[in-house]
Design a protein around this motif. Sequence first.
Motif, PDB file in Angstrom:
ATOM      1  N   ILE A 105      48.661 -68.209 -33.588  1.00 19.18           N
ATOM      2  CA  ILE A 105      47.899 -69.177 -32.792  1.00 19.18           C
ATOM      3  C   ILE A 105      48.695 -70.468 -32.613  1.00 19.18           C
ATOM      4  O   ILE A 105      48.737 -71.052 -31.519  1.00 19.18           O
ATOM      5  CB  ILE A 105      46.541 -69.474 -33.466  1.00 19.18           C
ATOM      6  N   LEU A 106      49.366 -70.917 -33.679  1.00 19.92           N
ATOM      7  CA  LEU A 106      50.146 -72.157 -33.622  1.00 19.92           C
ATOM      8  C   LEU A 106      51.294 -72.036 -32.623  1.00 19.92           C
ATOM      9  O   LEU A 106      51.488 -72.927 -31.775  1.00 19.92           O
ATOM     10  CB  LEU A 106      50.688 -72.485 -35.011  1.00 19.92           C
ATOM     11  N   PHE A 107      52.057 -70.969 -32.706  1.00 17.65           N
ATOM     12  CA  PHE A 107      53.189 -70.789 -31.785  1.00 17.65           C
ATOM     13  C   PHE A 107      52.714 -70.595 -30.349  1.00 17.65           C
ATOM     14  O   PHE A 107      53.410 -70.962 -29.397  1.00 17.65           O
ATOM     15  CB  PHE A 107      54.045 -69.596 -32.221  1.00 17.65           C
ATOM     16  N   GLY A 108      51.513 -70.015 -30.199  1.00 14.87           N
ATOM     17  CA  GLY A 108      50.963 -69.857 -28.858  1.00 14.87           C
ATOM     18  C   GLY A 108      50.508 -71.183 -28.281  1.00 14.87           C
ATOM     19  O   GLY A 108      50.660 -71.433 -27.077  1.00 14.87           O
ATOM     20  N   ALA A 109      49.971 -72.040 -29.142  1.00 14.36           N
ATOM     21  CA  ALA A 109      49.470 -73.341 -28.679  1.00 14.36           C
ATOM     22  C   ALA A 109      50.592 -74.344 -28.463  1.00 14.36           C
ATOM     23  O   ALA A 109      50.476 -75.244 -27.620  1.00 14.36           O
ATOM     24  CB  ALA A 109      48.470 -73.893 -29.690  1.00 14.36           C
ATOM     25  N   ALA A 110      51.677 -74.209 -29.222  1.00 17.82           N
ATOM     26  CA  ALA A 110      52.784 -75.165 -29.123  1.00 17.82           C
ATOM     27  C   ALA A 110      54.098 -74.414 -28.876  1.00 17.82           C
ATOM     28  O   ALA A 110      54.850 -74.146 -29.829  1.00 17.82           O
ATOM     29  CB  ALA A 110      52.873 -76.004 -30.396  1.00 17.82           C
ATOM     30  N   PRO A 111      54.384 -74.066 -27.636  1.00 19.14           N
ATOM     31  CA  PRO A 111      55.610 -73.306 -27.321  1.00 19.14           C
ATOM     32  C   PRO A 111      56.882 -74.016 -27.788  1.00 19.14           C
ATOM     33  O   PRO A 111      57.894 -73.361 -28.052  1.00 19.14           O
ATOM     34  CB  PRO A 111      55.574 -73.207 -25.785  1.00 19.14           C
TER      35      PRO A 111
ATOM     36  N   VAL B 101      57.150 -62.839 -31.059  1.00 16.44           N
ATOM     37  CA  VAL B 101      56.586 -63.595 -32.180  1.00 16.44           C
ATOM     38  C   VAL B 101      55.516 -62.780 -32.896  1.00 16.44           C
ATOM     39  O   VAL B 101      55.508 -62.677 -34.135  1.00 16.44           O
ATOM     40  CB  VAL B 101      55.998 -64.937 -31.685  1.00 16.44           C
ATOM     41  N   ILE B 102      54.598 -62.190 -32.122  1.00 15.34           N
ATOM     42  CA  ILE B 102      53.517 -61.395 -32.725  1.00 15.34           C
ATOM     43  C   ILE B 102      54.081 -60.191 -33.462  1.00 15.34           C
ATOM     44  O   ILE B 102      53.665 -59.881 -34.592  1.00 15.34           O
ATOM     45  CB  ILE B 102      52.519 -60.949 -31.643  1.00 15.34           C
TER      46      ILE B 102
ATOM     47  N   PRO C 158      54.027 -63.461 -16.699  1.00 14.81           N
ATOM     48  CA  PRO C 158      54.838 -63.888 -15.540  1.00 14.81           C
ATOM     49  C   PRO C 158      54.221 -65.030 -14.740  1.00 14.81           C
ATOM     50  O   PRO C 158      54.927 -65.706 -13.989  1.00 14.81           O
ATOM     51  CB  PRO C 158      54.917 -62.605 -14.693  1.00 14.81           C
ATOM     52  N   GLN C 159      52.919 -65.269 -14.907  1.00 18.31           N
ATOM     53  CA  GLN C 159      52.256 -66.365 -14.198  1.00 18.31           C
ATOM     54  C   GLN C 159      52.195 -67.639 -15.047  1.00 18.31           C
ATOM     55  O   GLN C 159      51.500 -68.595 -14.706  1.00 18.31           O
ATOM     56  CB  GLN C 159      50.841 -65.945 -13.800  1.00 18.31           C
ATOM     57  N   GLY C 160      52.918 -67.620 -16.163  1.00 15.70           N
ATOM     58  CA  GLY C 160      52.964 -68.800 -17.018  1.00 15.70           C
ATOM     59  C   GLY C 160      51.793 -68.929 -17.969  1.00 15.70           C
ATOM     60  O   GLY C 160      51.581 -69.990 -18.567  1.00 15.70           O
ATOM     61  N   ILE C 161      51.035 -67.851 -18.152  1.00 13.09           N
ATOM     62  CA  ILE C 161      49.879 -67.865 -19.055  1.00 13.09           C
ATOM     63  C   ILE C 161      50.328 -67.534 -20.473  1.00 13.09           C
ATOM     64  O   ILE C 161      50.995 -66.516 -20.699  1.00 13.09           O
ATOM     65  CB  ILE C 161      48.812 -66.866 -18.580  1.00 13.09           C
ATOM     66  N   GLU C 162      49.975 -68.392 -21.418  1.00 13.60           N
ATOM     67  CA  GLU C 162      50.247 -68.147 -22.832  1.00 13.60           C
ATOM     68  C   GLU C 162      48.992 -67.594 -23.492  1.00 13.60           C
ATOM     69  O   GLU C 162      47.889 -67.719 -22.965  1.00 13.60           O
ATOM     70  CB  GLU C 162      50.670 -69.445 -23.529  1.00 13.60           C
ATOM     71  N   ILE C 163      49.165 -67.033 -24.671  1.00 13.21           N
ATOM     72  CA  ILE C 163      48.021 -66.438 -25.370  1.00 13.21           C
ATOM     73  C   ILE C 163      46.973 -67.497 -25.708  1.00 13.21           C
ATOM     74  O   ILE C 163      45.771 -67.207 -25.718  1.00 13.21           O
ATOM     75  CB  ILE C 163      48.485 -65.694 -26.642  1.00 13.21           C
ATOM     76  N   ILE C 164      47.414 -68.746 -25.924  1.00 13.25           N
ATOM     77  CA  ILE C 164      46.451 -69.814 -26.226  1.00 13.25           C
ATOM     78  C   ILE C 164      45.561 -70.099 -25.018  1.00 13.25           C
ATOM     79  O   ILE C 164      44.399 -70.506 -25.164  1.00 13.25           O
ATOM     80  CB  ILE C 164      47.191 -71.095 -26.684  1.00 13.25           C
ATOM     81  N   ASP C 165      46.084 -69.891 -23.805  1.00 12.63           N
ATOM     82  CA  ASP C 165      45.282 -70.094 -22.594  1.00 12.63           C
ATOM     83  C   ASP C 165      44.129 -69.092 -22.540  1.00 12.63           C
ATOM     84  O   ASP C 165      43.050 -69.407 -22.035  1.00 12.63           O
ATOM     85  CB  ASP C 165      46.149 -69.944 -21.345  1.00 12.63           C
TER      86      ASP C 165
ATOM     87  N   ARG D  91      65.872 -70.816 -22.799  1.00  9.84           N
ATOM     88  CA  ARG D  91      64.913 -69.707 -22.897  1.00  9.84           C
ATOM     89  C   ARG D  91      64.414 -69.606 -24.326  1.00  9.84           C
ATOM     90  O   ARG D  91      65.208 -69.467 -25.256  1.00  9.84           O
ATOM     91  CB  ARG D  91      65.574 -68.403 -22.462  1.00  9.84           C
ATOM     92  N   SER D  92      63.089 -69.695 -24.499  1.00 14.39           N
ATOM     93  CA  SER D  92      62.506 -69.587 -25.842  1.00 14.39           C
ATOM     94  C   SER D  92      62.041 -68.167 -26.100  1.00 14.39           C
ATOM     95  O   SER D  92      61.848 -67.372 -25.157  1.00 14.39           O
ATOM     96  CB  SER D  92      61.335 -70.556 -26.002  1.00 14.39           C
ATOM     97  N   ILE D  93      61.846 -67.851 -27.352  1.00 13.75           N
ATOM     98  CA  ILE D  93      61.390 -66.512 -27.724  1.00 13.75           C
ATOM     99  C   ILE D  93      59.981 -66.277 -27.174  1.00 13.75           C
ATOM    100  O   ILE D  93      59.148 -67.185 -27.135  1.00 13.75           O
ATOM    101  CB  ILE D  93      61.414 -66.345 -29.260  1.00 13.75           C
TER     102      ILE D  93
END
Length: 444
Positions: free
Chosen positions: A244-250, A271-272, A160-167, A264-266
């Motif tokens: 990792i790829l989908f996490g790094a490149a939304p 994805v996981i 909810p804070q805009g953090i992705e797994i790549i972060d 709205r993206s998945i």
Amino acid sequence: MFYLELLVVLAAIFIGARIGGIGLGVMGAIGLIILTFVFHLEPTSPPIDVMLIILAVISASAALQASQGLTYMVCLAEKLLRRHPERITFVAPIVCYLFTFVAGTGHIAYSILPIIAELSTKTGIRPERPLSISVIASQQAITASPITAATVALAALLAPQGIEIIDILKISIPATLIGVVAGAFVVNKIGKELKLDPVFNEKLKDPEFVKALSEESKPIELSSIPRSAKVSVLIFLAAVLLIILFGAAPGLRPAWSAADGTVRSISMVSVIEMLMMGAAALIMVVSKLKVAALSSGNIFRAGNEAVIAIFGVAWMGDTFIKGNYAFIESGIQDMVLAAPWTFATALFVMSILLFSQAATVRAMMPLGIALGIPAGFLIAMFPSVNGYFFIPNYPTIIAAIGFDKTGTTRIGKYVLNHSFMLPGIVSTVLAVVAGFVLVILFGV
């Protein structure tokens, strides 16, 4: 009422941890019942997304194990370790780290630890050194892998804070690696050299012990592993890399336009789940596995125990925090924001009690979010959930002690002065410190 409710939560965690297995989850349910029906706290929603991700990941990992894919990976590790036995104190922990990172489970260390013990002994290196830091490395990698329950749980909480797994990964991977390497340098100097160790020299008086040391164990032959096992490893690795790829490149994820014009993206949660379940299916087809082969493995059993543990503990913890949010915010928010490391200490202590990084994340990170701790700081403190080495009764610790026939890897007279304490403390503290530095550098 707050302190009575806190006592209920801690009692449920303590009793559940003592029971072990699914005990943590079911005792969490007892705590939740008391909070709801005695103290009239409104229960929150159970952590369904995290539980489903864990089930998806353990399905893929269990399929990899049943297909002998893990055996193939261990064979490759053995060849690498035998190639550089004199550097085993530094090579072994990196191998354990990488294997846990890829497989998403520390259970793979059981297959590597006996190889480490044998090679270090035959090379004249004190086995305590590579064994202790290798166990710690397998724990640290849990907080760096994109497919572990702990990492996924943290990503879901911070989404909810805009953090992705790549972060999370761009902080936790280098931070934990720094901690592990630093731990290896520290343990490389601990204890007497093997030939000077009194316990080892006493054992050398036993002819049977000397005979056992001279016996060569047969390495696993690559030719004995079916081709499908190698394909299974490639499938699993492809799934991990795609995550990792989908996490790094939304932008690569599928997206849909709503009626109001928003796009709205998945989510990475979906994805996981899709990729891991898909990997499990492909591995089953390629290896022609029977379903019973998956469910009978130790990875499948341990993963399901983790799901139940998180189900009960996280639901209870979320309910307690939501019901007491105002009191918590007014009481300790200023202190924690002024000195974030105090929350890292709380994470470390709770991980000692829970014996699970994922359960600790789900039980404590919502509190950190509620207190207003910045997401970047929570990511930096993520490695502090690796505290279950503190009390030397975790299975990988016991296994490492058992595999070391020289007796150098041990639990001390005062219990806490064991072989894993120093590398564990050094690796965890430096990983957290490095995490804070990286958060500042990357501006997370």
